[in-house]
Design a protein around this motif. Structure first.
Motif, PDB file in Angstrom:
ATOM      1  N   HIS A 201       0.623  -1.381   0.065  1.00 57.54           N
ATOM      2  CA  HIS A 201      -0.048  -0.172   0.297  1.00 57.54           C
ATOM      3  C   HIS A 201       1.052   1.397  -0.194  1.00 57.54           C
ATOM      4  CE1 HIS A 201      -3.714   2.403   0.136  1.00 57.54           C
ATOM      5  NE2 HIS A 201      -3.654   2.742   1.552  1.00 57.54           N
ATOM      6  N   TYR A 202       1.987   1.281   0.902  1.00 56.25           N
ATOM      7  CA  TYR A 202       2.520   2.093   1.018  1.00 56.25           C
ATOM      8  C   TYR A 202       3.680   2.988  -0.062  1.00 56.25           C
ATOM      9  CZ  TYR A 202       5.321   5.718   3.564  1.00 56.25           C
ATOM     10  OH  TYR A 202       6.409   7.325   4.220  1.00 56.25           O
ATOM     11  N   HIS A 203       3.776   2.012  -1.139  1.00 53.37           N
ATOM     12  CA  HIS A 203       4.579   1.910  -2.503  1.00 53.37           C
ATOM     13  C   HIS A 203       6.322   2.546  -2.144  1.00 53.37           C
ATOM     14  CE1 HIS A 203       2.197   1.449  -5.554  1.00 53.37           C
ATOM     15  NE2 HIS A 203       1.068   1.709  -4.516  1.00 53.37           N
ATOM     16  N   ARG A 204       7.022   2.036  -0.666  1.00 55.66           N
ATOM     17  CA  ARG A 204       7.602   2.640  -0.047  1.00 55.66           C
ATOM     18  C   ARG A 204       7.892   1.696   1.103  1.00 55.66           C
ATOM     19  NH1 ARG A 204       5.694   8.388   0.554  1.00 55.66           N
ATOM     20  NH2 ARG A 204       3.788   7.296   0.596  1.00 55.66           N
ATOM     21  N   ASN A 205       9.207   1.720   1.633  1.00 56.00           N
ATOM     22  CA  ASN A 205       9.781   0.370   2.915  1.00 56.00           C
ATOM     23  C   ASN A 205       9.658   1.212   4.083  1.00 56.00           C
ATOM     24  OD1 ASN A 205       9.940  -2.131   1.269  1.00 56.00           O
ATOM     25  ND2 ASN A 205      12.423  -0.747   0.319  1.00 56.00           N
ATOM     26  N   ALA A 206       8.891   0.785   5.290  1.00 55.74           N
ATOM     27  CA  ALA A 206       9.041   1.240   5.874  1.00 55.74           C
ATOM     28  C   ALA A 206       8.100  -0.377   7.119  1.00 55.74           C
ATOM     29  CB  ALA A 206       7.829   1.659   6.177  1.00 55.74           C
ATOM     30  N   GLY A 207       7.998   0.587   8.672  1.00 53.48           N
ATOM     31  CA  GLY A 207       7.624  -1.381   9.996  1.00 53.48           C
ATOM     32  C   GLY A 207       8.033  -0.022  10.970  1.00 53.48           C
ATOM     33  N   GLY A 208       7.868  -0.900  12.158  1.00 54.27           N
ATOM     34  CA  GLY A 208       8.058  -1.054  13.460  1.00 54.27           C
ATOM     35  C   GLY A 208       7.178  -1.520  14.013  1.00 54.27           C
ATOM     36  N   THR A 209       7.413  -1.803  15.311  1.00 53.00           N
ATOM     37  CA  THR A 209       6.991  -2.672  16.465  1.00 53.00           C
ATOM     38  C   THR A 209       6.389  -1.988  17.844  1.00 53.00           C
ATOM     39  OG1 THR A 209       9.029  -2.199  17.648  1.00 53.00           O
ATOM     40  CG2 THR A 209       9.717  -4.089  15.712  1.00 53.00           C
ATOM     41  N   TYR A 210       5.068  -2.803  17.507  1.00 50.69           N
ATOM     42  CA  TYR A 210       5.149  -2.971  18.788  1.00 50.69           C
ATOM     43  C   TYR A 210       4.210  -4.196  19.621  1.00 50.69           C
ATOM     44  CZ  TYR A 210      -0.001  -2.490  21.697  1.00 50.69           C
ATOM     45  OH  TYR A 210      -0.574  -2.140  22.146  1.00 50.69           O
ATOM     46  N   GLN A 211       4.733  -4.135  21.103  1.00 51.97           N
ATOM     47  CA  GLN A 211       5.098  -5.154  21.500  1.00 51.97           C
ATOM     48  C   GLN A 211       5.959  -6.037  21.105  1.00 51.97           C
ATOM     49  OE1 GLN A 211       1.399  -6.238  23.456  1.00 51.97           O
ATOM     50  NE2 GLN A 211       0.676  -4.371  23.987  1.00 51.97           N
ATOM     51  N   ASN A 212       5.684  -7.158  20.666  1.00 54.16           N
ATOM     52  CA  ASN A 212       6.299  -8.609  20.041  1.00 54.16           C
ATOM     53  C   ASN A 212       6.207  -8.478  18.868  1.00 54.16           C
ATOM     54  OD1 ASN A 212       7.494  -9.133  22.441  1.00 54.16           O
ATOM     55  ND2 ASN A 212       6.032 -10.366  23.195  1.00 54.16           N
ATOM     56  N   LEU A 213       5.087  -7.345  18.640  1.00 53.76           N
ATOM     57  CA  LEU A 213       4.735  -7.868  16.861  1.00 53.76           C
ATOM     58  C   LEU A 213       5.140  -7.034  16.063  1.00 53.76           C
ATOM     59  CD1 LEU A 213       2.445  -8.552  15.068  1.00 53.76           C
ATOM     60  CD2 LEU A 213       0.884  -6.762  15.556  1.00 53.76           C
ATOM     61  N   GLU A 214       6.193  -7.491  14.781  1.00 54.97           N
ATOM     62  CA  GLU A 214       6.848  -6.467  13.780  1.00 54.97           C
ATOM     63  C   GLU A 214       5.513  -6.439  13.140  1.00 54.97           C
ATOM     64  OE1 GLU A 214      10.847  -6.357  11.113  1.00 54.97           O
ATOM     65  OE2 GLU A 214       9.895  -8.357  11.926  1.00 54.97           O
ATOM     66  N   MET A 215       5.524  -4.584  12.752  1.00 50.28           N
ATOM     67  CA  MET A 215       4.994  -4.633  11.159  1.00 50.28           C
ATOM     68  C   MET A 215       5.726  -4.436  10.112  1.00 50.28           C
ATOM     69  SD  MET A 215       1.595  -3.814   9.455  1.00 50.28           S
ATOM     70  CE  MET A 215       2.170  -4.148   8.452  1.00 50.28           C
ATOM     71  N   VAL A 216       6.155  -4.910   8.905  1.00 54.92           N
ATOM     72  CA  VAL A 216       6.584  -4.778   8.343  1.00 54.92           C
ATOM     73  C   VAL A 216       5.554  -4.546   6.177  1.00 54.92           C
ATOM     74  CG1 VAL A 216       7.945  -6.117   6.431  1.00 54.92           C
ATOM     75  CG2 VAL A 216       7.847  -7.108   8.963  1.00 54.92           C
ATOM     76  N   VAL A 217       6.196  -3.603   6.648  1.00 57.09           N
ATOM     77  CA  VAL A 217       5.432  -3.088   4.779  1.00 57.09           C
ATOM     78  C   VAL A 217       6.435  -2.534   3.354  1.00 57.09           C
ATOM     79  CG1 VAL A 217       4.565  -0.050   4.282  1.00 57.09           C
ATOM     80  CG2 VAL A 217       4.654  -0.951   6.611  1.00 57.09           C
ATOM     81  N   SER A 218       6.252  -3.516   2.583  1.00 52.43           N
ATOM     82  CA  SER A 218       7.552  -3.632   1.332  1.00 52.43           C
ATOM     83  C   SER A 218       6.419  -2.951   0.425  1.00 52.43           C
ATOM     84  CB  SER A 218       6.894  -4.771   0.573  1.00 52.43           C
ATOM     85  OG  SER A 218       7.608  -5.969   1.827  1.00 52.43           O
ATOM     86  N   SER A 219       8.168  -2.092  -0.648  1.00 55.28           N
ATOM     87  CA  SER A 219       7.451  -1.407  -1.267  1.00 55.28           C
ATOM     88  C   SER A 219       7.349  -2.366  -2.290  1.00 55.28           C
ATOM     89  CB  SER A 219       8.624  -0.893  -1.888  1.00 55.28           C
ATOM     90  OG  SER A 219       8.291   0.620  -1.765  1.00 55.28           O
ATOM     91  N   ALA A 220       7.002  -1.957  -3.978  1.00 57.67           N
ATOM     92  CA  ALA A 220       6.066  -2.395  -5.139  1.00 57.67           C
ATOM     93  C   ALA A 220       7.210  -2.869  -6.325  1.00 57.67           C
ATOM     94  CB  ALA A 220       5.483  -1.454  -5.436  1.00 57.67           C
ATOM     95  N   ILE A 221       6.617  -3.867  -7.125  1.00 58.26           N
ATOM     96  CA  ILE A 221       7.548  -3.846  -7.932  1.00 58.26           C
ATOM     97  C   ILE A 221       7.181  -3.446  -8.920  1.00 58.26           C
ATOM     98  CG2 ILE A 221       7.563  -5.914  -9.945  1.00 58.26           C
ATOM     99  CD1 ILE A 221       6.186  -8.306  -8.142  1.00 58.26           C
ATOM    100  N   GLY A 222       6.441  -2.165  -9.137  1.00 59.43           N
ATOM    101  CA  GLY A 222       6.512  -1.742  -9.897  1.00 59.43           C
ATOM    102  C   GLY A 222       6.332   0.398  -9.130  1.00 59.43           C
ATOM    103  N   CYS A 223       5.040   0.728  -9.746  1.00 59.16           N
ATOM    104  CA  CYS A 223       5.364   2.326  -8.911  1.00 59.16           C
ATOM    105  C   CYS A 223       5.780   2.563  -7.840  1.00 59.16           C
ATOM    106  CB  CYS A 223       3.179   2.760  -9.134  1.00 59.16           C
ATOM    107  SG  CYS A 223       3.626   4.862  -8.698  1.00 59.16           S
ATOM    108  N   GLN A 224       6.709   3.633  -7.639  1.00 59.13           N
ATOM    109  CA  GLN A 224       7.465   3.595  -6.538  1.00 59.13           C
ATOM    110  C   GLN A 224       7.208   4.970  -5.716  1.00 59.13           C
ATOM    111  OE1 GLN A 224       9.190   1.476  -4.702  1.00 59.13           O
ATOM    112  NE2 GLN A 224       9.321  -0.527  -6.162  1.00 59.13           N
ATOM    113  N   LEU A 225       6.572   5.350  -4.832  1.00 57.68           N
ATOM    114  CA  LEU A 225       7.116   6.356  -4.626  1.00 57.68           C
ATOM    115  C   LEU A 225       7.852   7.500  -3.202  1.00 57.68           C
ATOM    116  CD1 LEU A 225       2.394   6.350  -3.658  1.00 57.68           C
ATOM    117  CD2 LEU A 225       3.652   7.061  -5.574  1.00 57.68           C
TER     118      LEU A 225
END
Length: 268
Positions: A201-225
């Motif tokens: 969704h974000y079209h960029r790499n991002a992420g963080g943690t909450y307690q023991n949960l990791e949130m991993v945001v992956s960029s795109a095969i195609g359109c980059q923002l």
């Protein structure tokens, strides 16, 4: 065991031809890997044209044609995005997605790991289909109860819209779920022992943690923002941990993955 996760894969406007070529490059890179990935995830959007827009059928046909070349031994896991079901989904747009791509939420097991695929648009705006949102909520509670009861090796979630981009307390914006919803869902996940959520969704790499949960945001095969290259995220799951790295398509095509990840993938 191992998995593959990507961000968005959407064929858009004048860049349509480039999007197709990039997706073909991604498929070729995946097919070359040995050992084979256990599955390949597209975290939405699968196509760019929203429901009712011109070129939607053509974009769908193009993506289906490219994905047919994924090695038959590598199952596809397709996650619905906002462009796939609409910013405000309806029973009709959900039915269209199901007829075209399959279920919009489901679970599966691989190597003792429980994977949950969610329709995150229900969490973002379900005003056009409240009953469908309630059905997913009930199903999710049942699945999380099962994960907690069975004490599975790991539980991992795939959804299009991230819970958050960097922090559970960040401001609401187009690219995350609202604070109230994200914390409610994150608390459900952590209580059930979910270790990671992978999103696009974000079209960029991002992420963080909450307690023991990791949130991993992956960029795109195609359109980059942002400044990230067109790419894929490699995810390796062992009995002890979940390791992931983002690779550009050129890196993956020309050099493959590093020896340390390859050695983990080869372990039985």
């Amino acid at each position: 065991m191992k998995a593959w996760s990507t961000g968005d894969c959407d064929n858009s406007g004048d860049e349509w031809g480039q999007e197709i070529r990039l997706t073909e490059q991604a498929v070729q890179a995946i097919n070359k890997l040995n050992p084979r990935p256990r599955f390949f995830v597209l975290c939405g959007d699968l196509i760019h044209a929203m429901p009712g827009m011109p070129w939607r059928k053509e974009q769908t046909a193009d993506l289906q044609r490219v994905l047919r070349h994924v090695d038959s031994e590598i199952p596809l896991v397709l996650v619905s995005g906002n462009h796939d079901v609409g910013n405000v989904p309806t029973p009709e747009t959900i039915a269209e997605f199901q007829q075209t791509w399959g279920d919009d939420y489901f679970s599966f097991w691989v190597g003792g790991v429980l994977f949950l695929v969610l329709n995150s648009q229900f969490l973002y705006n379900s005003s056009g289909c409240p009953a469908l949102k309630q059905a997913q909520d009930a199903w999710l509670d049942q699945q999380l109860g099962l994960a907690k009861q069975r004490r599975c090796q790991h539980a991992i979630v795939f959804q299009h819209i991230p819970l958050f981009l960097q922090s559970i307390d960040e401001d609401d914006n187009y690219f995350n779920l609202t604070r109230a919803i994200r914390r409610e869902v994150a608390d459900k996940f952590t209580r059930a022992g979910v270790k990671a959520v992978f999103s696009g969704h974000y079209h960029r790499n991002a992420g963080g943690t909450y307690q023991n949960l990791e949130m991993v945001v992956s960029s795109a095969i195609g359109c980059q923002l942002g400044q990230d290259p067109h790419g894929l995220r490699v995810v390796v799951v062992t009995a002890e941990k979940i390791i992931h790295r983002y690779y550009s398509l050129d890196e993956l095509s020309e050099r493959g993955i590093e020896d340390d990840l390859m050695n983990l993938m080869k372990k039985k």
